[in-house]
Design a protein around this motif. Structure first.
Motif, PDB file in Angstrom:
ATOM      1  N   MET A   9       0.736  -1.402   0.630  1.00 43.61           N
ATOM      2  CA  MET A   9      -0.135   0.098  -0.161  1.00 43.61           C
ATOM      3  C   MET A   9       1.104   1.401   0.032  1.00 43.61           C
ATOM      4  N   ARG A  10       1.564   1.129   0.541  1.00 49.94           N
ATOM      5  CA  ARG A  10       2.686   2.181   0.414  1.00 49.94           C
ATOM      6  C   ARG A  10       4.524   2.560   0.161  1.00 49.94           C
ATOM      7  N   GLY A 266      -3.719  -3.856  -5.756  1.00 51.74           N
ATOM      8  CA  GLY A 266      -3.870  -2.816  -5.269  1.00 51.74           C
ATOM      9  C   GLY A 266      -5.020  -3.302  -3.937  1.00 51.74           C
ATOM     10  N   ASN A 267      -6.072  -4.237  -4.790  1.00 49.29           N
ATOM     11  CA  ASN A 267      -7.667  -3.893  -4.023  1.00 49.29           C
ATOM     12  C   ASN A 267      -7.618  -5.001  -3.306  1.00 49.29           C
ATOM     13  N   ALA A 269      -4.092  -5.564  -1.593  1.00 51.80           N
ATOM     14  CA  ALA A 269      -3.591  -5.557  -0.365  1.00 51.80           C
ATOM     15  C   ALA A 269      -4.394  -4.533   0.249  1.00 51.80           C
ATOM     16  N   TYR A 270      -5.260  -3.782  -0.110  1.00 48.76           N
ATOM     17  CA  TYR A 270      -6.039  -2.650   0.320  1.00 48.76           C
ATOM     18  C   TYR A 270      -7.200  -3.376   1.701  1.00 48.76           C
ATOM     19  N   PHE A 271      -7.856  -4.590   1.077  1.00 50.83           N
ATOM     20  CA  PHE A 271      -9.139  -5.369   1.937  1.00 50.83           C
ATOM     21  C   PHE A 271      -7.931  -5.886   2.887  1.00 50.83           C
ATOM     22  N   ALA A 273      -4.751  -5.348   4.248  1.00 48.42           N
ATOM     23  CA  ALA A 273      -4.387  -4.679   5.107  1.00 48.42           C
ATOM     24  C   ALA A 273      -5.544  -3.635   6.180  1.00 48.42           C
ATOM     25  N   ARG A 275      -7.903  -1.949   5.644  1.00 44.58           N
ATOM     26  CA  ARG A 275      -8.226  -0.407   5.304  1.00 44.58           C
ATOM     27  C   ARG A 275      -9.797  -0.681   5.045  1.00 44.58           C
ATOM     28  N   GLY A 276     -10.205  -1.972   4.334  1.00 42.56           N
ATOM     29  CA  GLY A 276     -11.952  -1.752   3.751  1.00 42.56           C
ATOM     30  C   GLY A 276     -13.128  -1.691   4.999  1.00 42.56           C
ATOM     31  N   GLU A 279     -12.943   1.519   6.898  1.00 40.61           N
ATOM     32  CA  GLU A 279     -13.937   2.717   6.252  1.00 40.61           C
ATOM     33  C   GLU A 279     -15.610   2.551   6.283  1.00 40.61           C
TER      34      GLU A 279
END
Lengths: 280, 201
Positions: A9-10, A266-267, A269-271, A273, A275-276, A279
């Protein structure tokens, strides 16, 4: 595992730029060729319009782009110019973009003079060059091309050019072909040449602007369209030439695949990690 | 000369691409060169392609019959009064002419090509899946942009369908945009690897 995804993500976006450059450069250097392209109905329709014109007809080609859109529109205009010359059409060239005029000259040198040395300037093709005015220019040309262009790009009076003796107004052209990177371009030709004077309009555009032409294609106001490098590659296939667009298609496909991979990573990793959840 | 041009083009391309790493003086240099040359080119091209053949040459060769060209010439000169604090009101005359004429031409052209023709092309018989999707999409999207009724119940459902149509359109537009940007990169790569380094067959 979570640490890996947090790291993804970074990730520094410059690694993504580098990966993209390597994929594009690698595919161009390796010279891999993907299977034959499918020809879309819109490109076929543009091809059929030019192909169906009687030999000796006059067609107006308008280079409405600048060097910024050259990778997409230059191979496209070269392919269509080649087709028109093979069909023995008479071509009146012009441009609404002042920085596009050198591209007309380049195309004359690289396509017309090199591949069609028997074609004579003044009889088979004429370069009117650039003139400002946009829609006013088109309306003036429909009244008299001489009023808009007293002389051609090389300052030769139009009366001394045999082709222009037969093509006195825009209405004498059997079709208008615009290679368009924005405004003034294809939409303006549709609004004036087709809508007012019922001259069939076709051409090509950058891929960015291709979706907005769907409405004009569906309504029949636009007689076929080539969208971006893909459209150019399809037209090159139709005229049997492996030009820069066809060569670039492999790199284009691999670059798209890489972007799809990035989106998936990206997706995930987003979930992964968390983040989903945060939010929600 | 051609080789010099290719080398210059290649080095300026690399200067511009160096911005992808970080902002730097080479990028700034290339950017300023581009802006300066473009401005100079525009002025020279307008003078040679428009002012000289369409205004100066006709006035010099046949002033008696072409004296009316002084009117647009004068209007053009009046644009430069924008730089004068005392006389900048004179700018209104050429501007009003340009705005009036431009609006008149554009409004009629847009009504004809972008409104009437599009409405006509949307009013289709609902005898195929494509036609149903097209007409339904137009209606649903229009309902989404209709703010005089609250988006609840049936109106809310149709508006939600309109959002789906919009999302699909945005997705297609974004896909095309990606394709365009990659095409530009491919074009530059073909120039760098082919014209400059002669590595492409």
């Amino acid at each position: 595992m979570k640490g890996f995804f947090v790291g993804m993500m970074r990730i520094d976006r410059r690694w993504i730029f580098l990966a993209m450059a390597l994929v594009v450069a690698g595919s161009l250097l390796s010279d891999i060729a993907f299977p034959r392209l499918e020809i879309s109905p819109d490109v076929r329709r543009a091809y059929d319009l030019i192909d169906g014109l009687p030999s000796g007809s006059t067609v107006l080609f308008s280079w409405d782009y600048d060097p910024g859109s050259q990778p997409e529109l230059y191979p496209l205009s070269a392919a269509m110019l080649r087709h028109a010359l093979r069909r023995d059409l008479r071509i009146v060239m012009m441009g609404h973009w002042v920085t596009g005029v050198p591209l007309i000259e380049k195309q004359i040198a690289e396509v017309v003079r090199r591949e069609f040395p028997d074609k004579r300037y003044g009889s088979d093709y004429v370069n009117l060059g650039y003139k400002s005015g946009q829609n006013v220019l088109v309306i003036t040309m429909a009244k008299s091309i001489r009023d808009a262009f007293p002389a051609d790009y090389y300052q030769t009076p139009l009366d001394s050019l045999p082709l222009m003796a037969r093509c006195r107004t825009l209405r004498d052209a059997r079709a208008v072909v615009s290679f368009s990177a924005g405004d003034p371009g294809l939409i303006m030709w549709i609004q004036f040449a087709w809508q007012r004077f019922h001259i069939p309009v076709t051409g090509g555009c950058t891929a960015v602007s291709a979706p907005e032409f769907s409405a004009y294609l569906q309504s029949g106001q636009l007689h076929g369209l080539m969208g971006g490098m893909r459209g150019a590659a399809e037209y090159e296939t139709l005229v049997g030439v492996r030009g820069s667009a066809s060569v670039g298609m492999t790199a284009q496909s691999l670059a798209h695949a890489l972007i799809v991979v990035f989106i998936l990573i990206g997706n995930v990793a987003y979930f992964a990690a968390g983040r989903g959840k945060e939010e929600r | 000369m051609a080789v010099f041009g290719i080398w210059l083009g290649a080095l300026l391309t690399l200067c511009i691409y160096s911005f992808l790493y970080r902002d730097n003086p080479l990028y700034k240099f290339a950017e300023h060169v581009y802006v300066g040359i473009s401005a100079g080119y525009f002025v020279a091209a307008e003078v040679h392609n428009v002012l000289l053949p369409n205004l100066i040459a006709p006035l010099r060769s046949d002033f008696g019959h072409r004296f009316y060209l002084l009117v647009p010439g004068l209007l053009g000169v009046m644009v430069f009064f924008a730089f004068s604090r005392r006389l900048n009101w004179l700018l209104r005359y050429p501007l009003s002419f340009v705005v009036g004429m431009g609006a008149g031409l554009t409004v009629t052209a847009m009504l004809s090509a972008d409104v009437m023709a599009q409405v006509q092309a949307t009013a289709l018989p609902l005898n195929s899946v494509n036609n149903v999707l097209l007409a339904g999409g137009v209606l649903a999207t229009l309902v989404y942009f209709f703010f005089s009724a609250e988006h609840k119940g049936a109106v809310g459902g149709v508006a939600a369908a309109g959002v789906w149509y919009l999302m699909i359109a945005f997705g297609a537009a974004f896909g095309y945009t990606v394709m365009a940007r990659i095409s530009l990169l491919i074009g530059r790569m073909q120039f760098l690897l082919g014209d400059w380094l002669h590595l492409l067959r």
